[in-house]
Design an enzyme around this catalytic site. Structure first.
Site, short mmCIF file in Angstrom:
data_model
loop_
_atom_site.label_atom_id
_atom_site.label_comp_id
_atom_site.label_asym_id
_atom_site.label_seq_id
_atom_site.Cartn_x
_atom_site.Cartn_y
_atom_site.Cartn_z
N GLU A 161 10.02 8.63 -16.95
CA GLU A 161 8.64 9.10 -17.20
C GLU A 161 8.21 8.78 -18.64
O GLU A 161 7.08 8.37 -18.89
CB GLU A 161 8.54 10.60 -16.96
N SER A 175 15.20 21.72 -16.01
CA SER A 175 13.99 22.49 -16.27
C SER A 175 14.37 23.79 -16.96
O SER A 175 15.43 24.35 -16.70
CB SER A 175 13.30 22.80 -14.94
N HIS A 230 0.83 -1.22 0.00
CA HIS A 230 0.00 0.00 0.00
C HIS A 230 0.87 1.27 0.00
O HIS A 230 0.44 2.30 0.50
CB HIS A 230 -0.95 0.03 1.21
N LYS A 255 16.26 21.97 -10.82
CA LYS A 255 15.61 20.71 -11.16
C LYS A 255 16.52 19.70 -11.86
O LYS A 255 17.35 20.05 -12.70
CB LYS A 255 14.39 20.95 -12.06
#
Ligand code: ARG
Length: 459
Positions: A290, A277, A156, A283
């Site tokens: 992804e 970024s 979980h 970043k």
């Protein structure tokens, strides 16, 4: 040159029709399969005296020259010739005239396209399997370095019990080994020769299908000609296998993304596999992971696409089936891009052992072990579960954890506790004690790593 099938037509096709139904834009990648298949067919026609041997020899020789010319970039295909099959036949006829017109004896584009697609798929399956092996080898190597690197195992997405990084990686290796096996299985059903099925009902010429199968390296021959030209199960199977593989990659990517977040801080990806970024200077984004996660949707889409294309088709060939190739090719191309990037991203990441171990020490991942310790002292498991539950509640209220409680605090809840509880609930012990086949103990994971090495050697 007019259409190869133009005899019964009085008008030429609309330019838009040519553009709409042409598949050369995507099936030209099968030129080598088409030519090799035609060479075997022509050789067989000569051997069976269906066409003169000298004609067969000239066809084979010229096809060889065409193959070289295509590889050398000397040939551009024509949309008006529809597909790779008719483009090559047209070129052949332009080079050797009437002899070239004999190649298509006893053959249809329906069995020809089925042949080419199977040959192409067989080649790609082997290539994909090699990429999977490289991934498994990389993960296994990484696992070998981390049989003692402890991190929390989750259920979980809540910290559950301590495991090792090796154990976690080995879970993915099992998935990728199944992916490998599934492709081997799909290969078996792809490895069957459709040529000789003709348009749908074979032919009156005395074809030698076994000879062609042997020439082209097929293990079997499609046993029913209607099925031979209509069967695209192998495409569905491969895309399905690749969908499952992408699902595995995607789950792993999800973890990589979480693990490289500031909140987890379990790994750092190499700069080579991260991006920045355009606005936020601080970043470092896990874009590769992804994108792989995102491309999974694309491969699933192809699976739905091909299943839907096939679902209402009457036997035998229907032009709808031309839609099989873009799904198949794009699914394969996508996985061929994702696997090497993923492997390299994993091979170059930095593991933050200390953060992993600290996380394993928090969140009461040793609570089950504390309960098991009580069981070993004769307390029934349900009572032990209740006692440790109360201790956890006490720890939460006092902002501490089981390892840091004093013996008095333990004994206030149950007199059964003694000094040896501390050793039993150290995360290292928790992992070592799970010495059951398939478990996280270093000796079990080392055995699994050795088994994976055998798997890699056997393939
Ligand atoms: N380009 C076609 C395909 O990909 C080849 C087979 C065409 N056969 C036919 N009868 N029109 O399916």
């Amino acid at each position: 040159m007019g259409k190869l099938w133009g005899g019964r037509f009085t008008q030429s096709t609309d330019t838009f029709t040519d553009h709409f139904h042409s598949s050369i834009g995507f099936d030209s990648r099968m030129y080598e399969e088409d030519i090799t298949g035609s060479m075997a067919h022509a050789t067989m026609l000569g051997k069976q005296d269906i066409i003169p041997k000298a004609d067969a020899d000239l066809i084979v020789k010229t096809l060889g020259e065409i193959l070289t010319d295509i590889k050398d970039g000397k040939i551009s295909f024509d949309e008006k010739a529809e597909d790779i099959h008719m483009n090559i036949e047209t070129i052949l006829i332009s080079r050797i005239g009437d002899v070239g017109k004999k190649l298509h004896t006893g053959r249809s584009r329906n069995d020809q396209v089925a042949l080419d697609t199977r040959m192409y798929t067989k080649k790609e399956i082997l290539f994909l399997q090699n990429l999977i092996k490289e991934l498994v080898a990389t993960l296994n190597h990484l696992a070998e370095q981390h049989t003692e690197t402890i991190l929390p195992g989750y259920t979980h997405l809540q910290r559950a019990q301590p495991v090792t990084l090796a154990h976690h990686l080995l879970a993915y290796i099992e998935m990728f080994k199944r992916d490998y096996d599934r492709l081997s299985d799909a290969y078996k059903r792809t490895n069957v020769l459709p040529l000789g099925s003709g348009a749908l009902a074979t032919t009156t010429y005395p074809l030698d299908r076994s000879f062609v199968a042997e020439q082209l390296g097929f293990a079997g021959i499609c046993a029913n000609s209607i099925d031979g030209v209509s069967d695209r199960d192998f495409c569905v199977e491969v895309i399905s296998d690749l969908s499952i593989l992408m699902m595995h990659l995607s789950r792993f990517c999800e973890e990589i993304i979480l693990w490289s977040s500031h909140e987890f801080h379990f790994i750092e990806l190499s700069d080579a596999y991260s991006t920045g970024s355009s606005i936020m200077p601080q970043k470092k984004n896990p874009d590769m992971a992804e994108l792989i996660r995102g491309k999974t949707g694309r491969v699933y889409g192809h699976l739905m696409g091909i299943l839907t294309v096939l679902k209402g088709l009457p036997l035998a060939y229907n032009k709808d089936m031309q839609e099989d190739k873009e799904s198949l090719f794009d699914a394969i191309d996508t996985v061929k891009m994702c696997l090497p990037v993923f492997t390299a991203m994993l091979a170059t990441m930095t593991v933050k052992k200390e953060s992993m171990e600290n996380a394993a020490k928090g969140g009461f991942t040793n609570a089950t072990d504390a309960a098991d310790w009580l069981v070993k002292q004769g307390v029934p498991f349900r009572d032990a579960h209740g006692i440790i539950g109360r201790l956890v509640l006490y720890c939460i209220a006092h902002n501490t954890n089981l390892d840091d409680l004093s013996l008095e605090e333990y004994q206030a809840i149950s007199p059964v506790f003694n000094e040896s509880i501390y050793d039993a609930i150290s995360v290292k012990k928790c992992v070592e004690a799970r010495n059951v086949f398939g478990g996280p103990s270093p000796s079990m994971t080392k055995a699994a790593i050795a088994a994976n090495k055998d798997f890699l050697k056997q393939q």
